[in-house]
Design a protein around this motif. Structure first.
Motif, PDB file in Angstrom:
ATOM      1  N   ALA A  63       1.658  80.398   5.564  1.00 23.27           N
ATOM      2  CA  ALA A  63       0.658  79.912   6.422  1.00 23.27           C
ATOM      3  C   ALA A  63       0.970  78.458   5.980  1.00 23.27           C
ATOM      4  CB  ALA A  63      -0.206  81.097   5.416  1.00 23.27           C
ATOM      5  N   GLU A  64       1.980  77.643   5.069  1.00 22.02           N
ATOM      6  CA  GLU A  64       1.682  76.657   4.298  1.00 22.02           C
ATOM      7  C   GLU A  64       0.770  75.424   5.668  1.00 22.02           C
ATOM      8  OE1 GLU A  64       3.428  73.149   1.499  1.00 22.02           O
ATOM      9  OE2 GLU A  64       3.952  75.301   1.957  1.00 22.02           O
ATOM     10  N   ASP A  65       1.788  75.974   6.468  1.00 20.12           N
ATOM     11  CA  ASP A  65       2.370  74.521   8.382  1.00 20.12           C
ATOM     12  C   ASP A  65       1.892  75.600   8.993  1.00 20.12           C
ATOM     13  OD1 ASP A  65       3.466  72.644   6.351  1.00 20.12           O
ATOM     14  OD2 ASP A  65       5.033  73.810   6.307  1.00 20.12           O
ATOM     15  N   MET A  66       0.964  76.526   8.648  1.00 20.54           N
ATOM     16  CA  MET A  66       0.418  77.104  10.441  1.00 20.54           C
ATOM     17  C   MET A  66      -1.423  76.318  11.005  1.00 20.54           C
ATOM     18  SD  MET A  66       1.012  80.932   9.942  1.00 20.54           S
ATOM     19  CE  MET A  66       3.164  81.723   9.910  1.00 20.54           C
ATOM     20  N   SER A  67      -0.720  76.500  12.053  1.00 24.01           N
ATOM     21  CA  SER A  67      -2.334  76.399  12.800  1.00 24.01           C
ATOM     22  C   SER A  67      -3.119  77.593  12.775  1.00 24.01           C
ATOM     23  CB  SER A  67      -2.034  75.909  14.763  1.00 24.01           C
ATOM     24  OG  SER A  67      -1.748  77.675  14.807  1.00 24.01           O
ATOM     25  N   GLU A  68      -4.942  77.335  12.499  1.00 19.57           N
ATOM     26  CA  GLU A  68      -5.550  78.468  12.724  1.00 19.57           C
ATOM     27  C   GLU A  68      -5.428  79.697  13.732  1.00 19.57           C
ATOM     28  OE1 GLU A  68      -9.666  77.320  12.718  1.00 19.57           O
ATOM     29  OE2 GLU A  68      -9.451  76.026  11.218  1.00 19.57           O
ATOM     30  N   ALA A  70      -2.260  81.081  15.095  1.00 23.50           N
ATOM     31  CA  ALA A  70      -0.784  81.757  14.199  1.00 23.50           C
ATOM     32  C   ALA A  70      -1.088  82.364  13.304  1.00 23.50           C
ATOM     33  CB  ALA A  70      -0.109  80.781  13.993  1.00 23.50           C
ATOM     34  N   PHE A  71      -1.900  81.741  12.070  1.00 24.24           N
ATOM     35  CA  PHE A  71      -2.802  82.584  10.708  1.00 24.24           C
ATOM     36  C   PHE A  71      -3.154  83.360  11.442  1.00 24.24           C
ATOM     37  CE2 PHE A  71      -5.611  83.385   7.585  1.00 24.24           C
ATOM     38  CZ  PHE A  71      -4.717  83.637   6.471  1.00 24.24           C
ATOM     39  N   VAL A  72      -4.109  84.011  12.241  1.00 24.03           N
ATOM     40  CA  VAL A  72      -4.318  85.276  12.904  1.00 24.03           C
ATOM     41  C   VAL A  72      -3.661  85.638  12.751  1.00 24.03           C
ATOM     42  CG1 VAL A  72      -6.380  86.066  14.473  1.00 24.03           C
ATOM     43  CG2 VAL A  72      -7.238  83.468  13.329  1.00 24.03           C
ATOM     44  N   ASP A  73      -2.862  85.628  13.743  1.00 18.44           N
ATOM     45  CA  ASP A  73      -1.839  86.571  14.400  1.00 18.44           C
ATOM     46  C   ASP A  73      -0.694  86.860  13.162  1.00 18.44           C
ATOM     47  OD1 ASP A  73      -2.215  85.874  17.201  1.00 18.44           O
ATOM     48  OD2 ASP A  73      -1.161  84.299  17.056  1.00 18.44           O
ATOM     49  N   LEU A  74      -0.594  86.112  12.047  1.00 16.17           N
ATOM     50  CA  LEU A  74       0.219  86.287  10.782  1.00 16.17           C
ATOM     51  C   LEU A  74      -0.779  87.185   9.585  1.00 16.17           C
ATOM     52  CD1 LEU A  74       2.399  85.760   8.513  1.00 16.17           C
ATOM     53  CD2 LEU A  74       0.490  83.874   7.558  1.00 16.17           C
ATOM     54  N   TYR A  75      -1.966  87.044   9.853  1.00 14.21           N
ATOM     55  CA  TYR A  75      -2.666  88.398   9.279  1.00 14.21           C
ATOM     56  C   TYR A  75      -3.073  89.851   9.509  1.00 14.21           C
ATOM     57  CZ  TYR A  75      -6.681  88.629   5.459  1.00 14.21           C
ATOM     58  OH  TYR A  75      -7.675  89.293   4.598  1.00 14.21           O
ATOM     59  N   GLU A  76      -2.756  89.451  11.316  1.00 14.54           N
ATOM     60  CA  GLU A  76      -3.077  90.970  11.934  1.00 14.54           C
ATOM     61  C   GLU A  76      -2.230  91.666  11.523  1.00 14.54           C
ATOM     62  OE1 GLU A  76      -4.134  90.058  16.026  1.00 14.54           O
ATOM     63  OE2 GLU A  76      -6.497  89.402  15.534  1.00 14.54           O
ATOM     64  N   ARG A  77      -0.851  91.330  11.893  1.00 15.58           N
ATOM     65  CA  ARG A  77       0.462  91.669  11.794  1.00 15.58           C
ATOM     66  C   ARG A  77       1.054  92.353  10.044  1.00 15.58           C
ATOM     67  NH1 ARG A  77       2.574  87.385  14.087  1.00 15.58           N
ATOM     68  NH2 ARG A  77       3.324  86.881  11.772  1.00 15.58           N
ATOM     69  N   VAL A 124      -8.382  86.040  -2.186  1.00 11.14           N
ATOM     70  CA  VAL A 124      -8.780  85.050  -1.143  1.00 11.14           C
ATOM     71  C   VAL A 124      -7.512  83.798  -0.503  1.00 11.14           C
ATOM     72  CG1 VAL A 124     -10.977  83.442  -0.319  1.00 11.14           C
ATOM     73  CG2 VAL A 124     -11.081  85.605  -2.198  1.00 11.14           C
ATOM     74  N   ILE A 125      -7.649  83.903   0.573  1.00 14.15           N
ATOM     75  CA  ILE A 125      -6.933  83.175   1.396  1.00 14.15           C
ATOM     76  C   ILE A 125      -7.781  82.244   2.099  1.00 14.15           C
ATOM     77  CG2 ILE A 125      -5.846  84.746   2.878  1.00 14.15           C
ATOM     78  CD1 ILE A 125      -3.105  82.990   2.830  1.00 14.15           C
ATOM     79  N   GLU A 126      -7.756  80.897   2.441  1.00 13.47           N
ATOM     80  CA  GLU A 126      -8.398  80.193   3.235  1.00 13.47           C
ATOM     81  C   GLU A 126      -7.555  79.584   3.990  1.00 13.47           C
ATOM     82  OE1 GLU A 126     -11.761  77.918   1.224  1.00 13.47           O
ATOM     83  OE2 GLU A 126     -12.894  79.626   0.866  1.00 13.47           O
ATOM     84  N   LYS A 127      -8.227  79.356   4.862  1.00 16.38           N
ATOM     85  CA  LYS A 127      -7.045  78.403   6.312  1.00 16.38           C
ATOM     86  C   LYS A 127      -8.443  78.030   7.084  1.00 16.38           C
ATOM     87  CE  LYS A 127      -2.843  76.740   8.182  1.00 16.38           C
ATOM     88  NZ  LYS A 127      -2.236  76.195   7.625  1.00 16.38           N
ATOM     89  N   GLY A 128      -8.694  76.135   6.993  1.00 14.51           N
ATOM     90  CA  GLY A 128      -9.427  75.496   7.903  1.00 14.51           C
ATOM     91  C   GLY A 128     -10.748  76.708   7.509  1.00 14.51           C
TER      92      GLY A 128
END
Length: 479
Positions: A63-68, A70-77, A124-128
């Motif tokens: 998730a380091e260089d992802m947009s929010e 893209a991060f949602v898609d990653l988290y759901e997968r 816990v993981i945070e992105k924006g």
């Protein structure tokens, strides 16, 4: 003192001695069972926390260089609902106080503290503006532990038709449906039934009410009631010890029948009636001493037989003398038995083969003594990671086979990933220097076409070499 009075005194003493021995046995067995539950909970939680931490590390990298978005898609997968429902995960926008994703079907908005309170392992993981909380729930781990304990209790055997049973309290005030019968080896068909404190035994007593009152007062008690003997219609009085295991609201209990005391008492009476001389008192004292000694001897003999049986089992286990892993000879018997179980009961198992990357270079550079230390370190570490969920077999040299019959495919992969991660991040200190180890692993399972366990082992071996060909320190799955 008359002959009859002497008889009554010593009969009473015999009954007291026998009863105390029985009560000690009941209390020790119940307490050992509760200790076993606590140890199993701690072990499971430790393993799942390690797996949770490893998944967090991987997500942070991805998730380091992802947009929010893209991060949602990653988290759901990552956390889509699976059949085994291993992961519990939430993702919410803390600016709008709304859920973005949840593994729970009927989620409601909860605070972060409320969410974390349901998780036995959590990160816990945070992105924006997004905050993700995930882990393995107490409910998931406790369900596995309760299932394991149920299986253990069902297969335990004791002398004198004794057995352990478990009732779960849902209402400590008693009444109708105050508890659920969770485990009962003698009445398996009634497991899951609701119980009432108004229920009576065959003589009209209310054992459930007595038990609940004692649990509410002291969390434990001894009490008596009347019950059928195991696999019989004969009814006799039982002495029972019950203790509350608060984390599950379980009353863990064990009882033994008391009718065998009548035999001891009858024997004393028959002997006492024959004593018509001035030696009555001495003979009675001798008889009491013999009976008390008999109880002690029985206890010593039982302990001796238990130790002897344990030593025999350990001898049969046949461990590898260098590493402490199971030997190949014993491991082949285990794999053959597991293959037969797969074909008869359709119970699946997962077989992994691994070796230590560049082990020959370690021997050449540092010497065979260092190589032996590396093998011992690898075995100790892998056995700790596997805990009670797998068996480690030294197949030859630095090649090992892992047999896992208690884990699902995903759990097996997670355990093997944990092995790879541990050795990659924890160098071993030797007298000659520091070495970072890595493993190449191949994983497979029994297939209907397999003619024997050897086919599966060869398939795992091929997968292991595929890991080596793709850069080592990898897991290749061939299922």
């Amino acid at each position: 003192m008359s002959h009859n009075e002497t008889e009554k005194v010593y009969v009473s003493q015999i009954e007291d001695v026998a009863l105390e021995l029985k009560k000690d046995f009941l209390k020790d067995t119940v307490n050992n069972t509760i200790t076993q539950i606590d140890r199993l909970r701690a072990s499971k939680q430790e393993v799942y926390q390690l797996n949770t931490d490893k998944r967090l590390e991987r997500l942070l990298i991805l998730a380091e260089d992802m947009s929010e978005a893209a991060f949602v898609d990653l988290y759901e997968r990552e956390f889509q609902m699976s059949d085994d429902q291993l992961w519990t995960a939430y993702l919410f926008d803390h600016e709008t106080d709304t859920f973005v994703f949840s593994t729970e079907a009927n989620e409601k908005m909860m605070s972060r503290a409320e969410i974390e309170a349901t998780l036995a392992t959590k990160v816990v993981i945070e992105k924006g503006t997004l905050t993700g909380v995930f882990g393995v729930s107490y409910q998931y781990i406790d369900a596995i532990i309760q299932s394991d304990i149920k299986e253990i209790i069902h297969h335990q055997t004791y002398e004198n038709d004794a057995y352990i049973w478990v009732n779960e309290v849902v209402n400590y005030e008693g009444g109708k449906d105050y508890a659920i019968r969770r485990i009962h080896p003698n009445l398996i068909e009634t497991e899951g039934d609701y119980l009432s404190t108004t229920m009576t035994d065959v003589v009209g007593g209310t054992p459930y009410l007595t038990e609940l009152n004692g649990i509410n007062r002291n969390s434990e008690l001894f009490f008596s009631y009347y019950f059928k003997k195991l696999q019989s219609d004969n009814v006799s009085k039982k002495i029972t010890y019950a203790k509350l295991y608060e984390p599950y609201d379980w009353i863990v209990a064990m009882g033994v029948h008391l009718d065998d005391l009548d035999g001891y008492v009858s024997q004393v009476r028959e002997e006492s009636e024959k004593l018509l001389t001035r030696m009555v008192l001495n003979v009675l004292l001798y008889l009491i001493s013999a009976l008390v000694l008999g109880f002690v001897l029985i206890y010593v003999i039982m302990e001796h037989n238990l130790r002897k049986s344990t030593k025999q089992l350990l001898k049969e286990a046949s461990t590898d003398p260098l590493t402490g892993a199971e030997s190949r000879r014993y491991g082949e018997r285990v794999l053959a038995h597991q293959f037969d179980t797969y074909h008869v009961k359709k119970k699946q198992a997962y077989i992994a083969m691994f070796d230590i990357d560049d082990f020959k270079l370690i021997n050449d550079q540092y010497g065979h003594e260092a190589g032996d230390q590396v093998l011992q370190h690898v075995v100790t570490t892998v056995q700790k990671i596997l805990a009670d969920d797998g068996q480690l077999i030294r197949w030859g040299g630095d090649e090992f086979v892992v047999m896992m019959d208690r884990l699902s495919k995903d759990e097996s992969i997670m355990r093997l990933d944990q092995m790879l991660y541990f050795f990659e991040t924890h160098p071993i200190e030797l007298e000659m220097g520091t070495i970072t180890l890595s493993l190449s692993i191949g994983l497979t399972t029994f297939l209907p076409k397999d003619r024997g366990y050897q086919t599966a082992v060869k398939r795992a071996d091929s997968a292991m070499y595929e890991s080596k060909q793709h850069g080592k320190c990898k897991l290749t799955v061939s299922c």
